[in-house]
Scaffold this motif. Structure first.
Motif, PDB file in Angstrom:
ATOM      1  N   PRO A   1       0.798  -1.227   0.000  1.00  0.00           N
ATOM      2  CA  PRO A   1       0.000   0.000   0.000  1.00  0.00           C
ATOM      3  C   PRO A   1       0.827   1.272   0.000  1.00  0.00           C
ATOM      4  N   ARG A   2       2.127   1.122   0.244  1.00  0.00           N
ATOM      5  CA  ARG A   2       3.044   2.255   0.281  1.00  0.00           C
ATOM      6  C   ARG A   2       2.511   3.329   1.235  1.00  0.00           C
TER       7      ARG A   2
ATOM      8  N   VAL B   1      11.269  -2.891   2.394  1.00  0.00           N
ATOM      9  CA  VAL B   1      11.776  -1.583   2.785  1.00  0.00           C
ATOM     10  C   VAL B   1      11.135  -0.543   1.877  1.00  0.00           C
ATOM     11  N   ASP B   2      10.461   0.431   2.473  1.00  0.00           N
ATOM     12  CA  ASP B   2       9.797   1.478   1.704  1.00  0.00           C
ATOM     13  C   ASP B   2      10.820   2.493   1.202  1.00  0.00           C
ATOM     14  N   GLY B   3      10.387   3.418   0.354  1.00  0.00           N
ATOM     15  CA  GLY B   3      11.286   4.412  -0.202  1.00  0.00           C
ATOM     16  C   GLY B   3      11.942   5.299   0.833  1.00  0.00           C
TER      17      GLY B   3
ATOM     18  N   LYS C   1      -5.643   9.340   0.482  1.00  0.00           N
ATOM     19  CA  LYS C   1      -4.217   9.091   0.722  1.00  0.00           C
ATOM     20  C   LYS C   1      -3.610   8.302  -0.433  1.00  0.00           C
ATOM     21  N   ILE C   2      -2.782   8.993  -1.190  1.00  0.00           N
ATOM     22  CA  ILE C   2      -2.068   8.361  -2.293  1.00  0.00           C
ATOM     23  C   ILE C   2      -0.866   7.605  -1.759  1.00  0.00           C
TER      24      ILE C   2
ATOM     25  N   VAL D   1      -1.073   3.472  -5.992  1.00  0.00           N
ATOM     26  CA  VAL D   1      -2.037   3.165  -4.935  1.00  0.00           C
ATOM     27  C   VAL D   1      -2.798   4.423  -4.499  1.00  0.00           C
ATOM     28  N   LEU D   2      -4.049   4.239  -4.132  1.00  0.00           N
ATOM     29  CA  LEU D   2      -4.886   5.310  -3.591  1.00  0.00           C
ATOM     30  C   LEU D   2      -5.963   4.696  -2.718  1.00  0.00           C
TER      31      LEU D   2
END
Length: 321
Positions: free
Chosen positions: A52-53, A186-188, A251-252, A257-258
């Motif tokens: 979902p980032r 690991v997220d950005g 929430k983007i 994803v949104l």
């Protein structure tokens, strides 16, 4: 690298029409939950795990509150947001840190420049160098650090998936989404990213909205809708949608994803498989789904399509299928 899992069977969600001819198709998945929590709209693999980032930030903010972080209003909104790096965003992140006795040196998100076009232009024109407080996740990282201080947890390793705070984030995510996390990455921004399904993402945000007044869950979504400029910022679509549709939570998340949540409870989650780098399809797909659930989206009706340009003029559109 061997592919051990077949790709999801993404569905065509939007078409790109240029001068009367279809030029391309955006594939993905979208799910819509009724106000009662039933799946009322679904296309594509809505039960398959996905990242979902940043759309998962409400769950991360919930974990911060459960850990005892004193976040409310703008500070809670920016902790659940992906801000544009305006000066007021950086200042709010620093206020959260200062209240916990910390400075921006404690942040472990990557140094960055503002994301909002006008703010970035001014930043670069001034010859400034990237800083962590301008990274779009600095508000979230500040909130995480505040939660660690509240509990007496270490701050040097707060991004470790086994850190007590990240364990709490995982528990909050599974609690809200009603399913186990399928994978941890690991997220950005360097924080752990937890895979859940689109249904889980939608259900989690909806459960937060429908929680009783005064609960941590309800506080997060109320702060987001009340302070949309801290969730995203000027020149960004989340802020525009929440400003023009009062009570909405938008929430983007990166890579297409949104999540959209109406004040009456209807909730939509979207994943565009190609990543939707220009953000030209996920918003129209999400708003179309929300409209199909009976939510009035007429104040932002122009976002139900995206213009396609040619020679400086509109020659087509991206539209929902």
């Amino acid at each position: 690298m061997n592919q051990t899992t077949p790709l999801p069977s993404y569905a065509p969600l939007a078409e790109v029409v240029r001068s009367g001819m279809r030029e391309g198709v955006h594939y993905g998945a979208v799910v819509g939950l009724s106000a009662e929590g039933e799946i009322a709209y679904a296309r594509g693999p809505v039960h398959d795990p996905m990242f979902p980032r940043s759309s998962a930030k409400p769950f991360q903010a919930l974990a911060m509150l459960r850990a005892g972080a004193r976040l409310e209003g703008a500070s809670l909104a920016i902790a659940a947001g992906s801000h544009g790096g305006e000066e007021f965003h950086a200042a709010e992140a620093e206020r959260v840190l200062a209240a916990a006795g910390l400075t921006a040196d404690a942040l472990q998100c990557p140094p960055d420049v503002p994301g909002a076009p006008s703010a970035r232009k001014a930043f670069i024109a001034a010859g400034r160098s990237p800083e962590r407080r301008y990274m779009n996740c600095s508000g979230k990282h500040a909130g995480m650090l505040a939660a660690c201080v509240a509990q007496g947890w270490s701050t040097d390793d707060y991004l470790d998936p086994e850190h007590p705070l990240q364990v709490l984030v995982r528990e909050a995510t599974e609690d809200m989404c009603g399913e186990k996390v399928a994978h941890t990455a690991v997220d950005g921004c360097g924080a752990p990213q937890l895979a859940v399904s689109l249904v889980g993402l939608a259900r989690g945000v909806q459960r937060m909205r429908l929680s009783p007044e005064g609960t941590h869950e309800r506080a997060v979504v109320e702060a987001m809708s009340a302070h949309p400029e801290y969730v995203s910022g000027p020149e960004r679509v989340d802020t525009e949608l929440m400003t023009r549709l009062p009570g909405l939570v938008s929430k983007i998340g990166a890579d297409g994803v949104l999540v959209l949540n109406a004040p009456t409870g209807e909730t939509v989650a979207v994943k565009i498989s190609d990543g939707d780098a220009e953000v030209r399809s996920r918003v129209l797909v999400g708003l179309t789904a929300l409209r199909n659930l009976g939510v009035d989206v007429s104040p932002v009706a122009e976002h139900l399509t995206t213009p396609v340009k040619g020679g400086g003029r509109t020659v087509g559109e991206v539209r929902a299928l």
